[in-house]
Design a protein around this motif. Structure first.
Motif, PDB file in Angstrom:
ATOM      1  N   TYR A 180       1.955  24.407 -38.598  1.00 46.39           N
ATOM      2  CA  TYR A 180       2.038  25.055 -39.916  1.00 46.39           C
ATOM      3  C   TYR A 180       0.786  24.759 -40.748  1.00 46.39           C
ATOM      4  O   TYR A 180       0.238  25.638 -41.403  1.00 46.39           O
ATOM      5  N   HIS A 181       0.344  23.513 -40.710  1.00 46.97           N
ATOM      6  CA  HIS A 181      -0.781  23.111 -41.566  1.00 46.97           C
ATOM      7  C   HIS A 181      -2.150  23.390 -40.943  1.00 46.97           C
ATOM      8  O   HIS A 181      -3.130  23.562 -41.679  1.00 46.97           O
ATOM      9  N   ASN A 182      -2.230  23.441 -39.608  1.00 54.51           N
ATOM     10  CA  ASN A 182      -3.548  23.513 -38.979  1.00 54.51           C
ATOM     11  C   ASN A 182      -3.763  24.669 -38.018  1.00 54.51           C
ATOM     12  O   ASN A 182      -4.893  25.069 -37.773  1.00 54.51           O
ATOM     13  N   SER A 183      -2.694  25.182 -37.423  1.00 54.07           N
ATOM     14  CA  SER A 183      -2.847  26.106 -36.301  1.00 54.07           C
ATOM     15  C   SER A 183      -3.199  27.517 -36.741  1.00 54.07           C
ATOM     16  O   SER A 183      -2.807  27.971 -37.809  1.00 54.07           O
ATOM     17  N   PHE A 191       6.304  29.599 -34.219  1.00 54.24           N
ATOM     18  CA  PHE A 191       7.200  29.586 -35.371  1.00 54.24           C
ATOM     19  C   PHE A 191       6.452  29.443 -36.687  1.00 54.24           C
ATOM     20  O   PHE A 191       6.723  30.140 -37.663  1.00 54.24           O
ATOM     21  N   SER A 192       5.467  28.539 -36.735  1.00 54.84           N
ATOM     22  CA  SER A 192       4.773  28.266 -37.997  1.00 54.84           C
ATOM     23  C   SER A 192       4.047  29.502 -38.530  1.00 54.84           C
ATOM     24  O   SER A 192       4.016  29.731 -39.746  1.00 54.84           O
ATOM     25  N   ARG A 237       6.997  17.153 -35.571  1.00 59.84           N
ATOM     26  CA  ARG A 237       5.593  16.941 -35.952  1.00 59.84           C
ATOM     27  C   ARG A 237       4.686  18.041 -35.396  1.00 59.84           C
ATOM     28  O   ARG A 237       3.712  18.433 -36.046  1.00 59.84           O
ATOM     29  N   GLN A 238       4.988  18.548 -34.204  1.00 63.45           N
ATOM     30  CA  GLN A 238       4.201  19.650 -33.648  1.00 63.45           C
ATOM     31  C   GLN A 238       4.334  20.909 -34.498  1.00 63.45           C
ATOM     32  O   GLN A 238       3.341  21.570 -34.805  1.00 63.45           O
ATOM     33  N   HIS A 239       5.567  21.234 -34.865  1.00 63.29           N
ATOM     34  CA  HIS A 239       5.776  22.406 -35.720  1.00 63.29           C
ATOM     35  C   HIS A 239       5.060  22.229 -37.062  1.00 63.29           C
ATOM     36  O   HIS A 239       4.432  23.163 -37.566  1.00 63.29           O
TER      37      HIS A 239
END
Length: 201
Positions: A146-149, A155-156, A140-142
């Motif tokens: 990917y969607h927000n960071s 990695f994302s 969920r962190q990854h």
């Protein structure tokens, strides 16, 4: 190893362990071949073009590498040795695009099915471990990254730069009940052997 697509994320174990993200080489759904045959020429044409773009993108992830460093002349003392700053860019001489472009339309659906089933054979693009968090929390962190960071060294961000999308990934994991240091040892061995291109280690 237990495998999950993005649609099965809620089933990922709440345990520590080792995990990896694998690129999905192809699938009928991703390439727009839906329903029962026969398929129109337009559907097969578009699917083939999408397949060519997809495998080229994945090849680039595994083969495009950059290295920088310093080379010093041997046989001279430290103060007298000439030194050169170097930058190396690896590129792939294989023409995977022309191989894919020669695929006959009639064999495309079956070939896509085989590519989907062999996706794990090319290895993970990212491998990691979790000790204090669970495999589900780490996933969920990854995904949130990917969607927000906007972080650049995660990695994302490397995944986004590659052109692959989150739902292009297969998440494989192995729950482990070892100590934290033993899990770290397994992760280091994996990184040394697999050389996952989007991992930082």
């Amino acid at each position: 190893m237990i495998l999950f697509g993005s649609a099965q994320a809620q089933e990922i174990p709440d345990e520590p362990g080792i995990y990896g993200f694998f690129p999905l080489l192809a699938s009928r759904q991703r390439l727009g071949i839906l329903g029962a045959p026969p398929y129109s020429d337009a559907i097969l044409y578009n699917a083939k073009k999408a397949l060519v773009r997809r495998i080229k993108r994945i090849q680039d992830v595994f083969t495009t590498k950059e290295m920088t460093g310093v080379v010093k002349r041997s046989g001279k003392g430290q103060d007298l040795a000439e030194a050169y700053s170097v930058s190396l860019i690896n590129y792939n001489i294989d023409d995977i695009v022309s191989v894919a472009e020669r695929i006959d339309y009639s064999s495309l659906p079956g070939l896509i099915d085989v590519l989907e089933r062999t996706s794990l054979m090319i290895g993970p693009i990212y491998a990691g471990m979790t000790r204090l968090q669970t495999l589900a929390q780490r996933y969920r962190q990854h995904e949130a990254d990917y969607h927000n960071s906007i972080k650049r060294e995660v990695f994302s961000s490397r995944l986004k730069k590659s052109g692959l999308q989150w739902d292009d990934l297969i998440y494989g994991c192995v729950p482990i009940s070892l100590s934290g240091s033993d899990i770290r040892t397994v992760e280091r061995i994996m990184h040394m052997l697999l050389k996952s291109p989007l991992s930082n280690n």
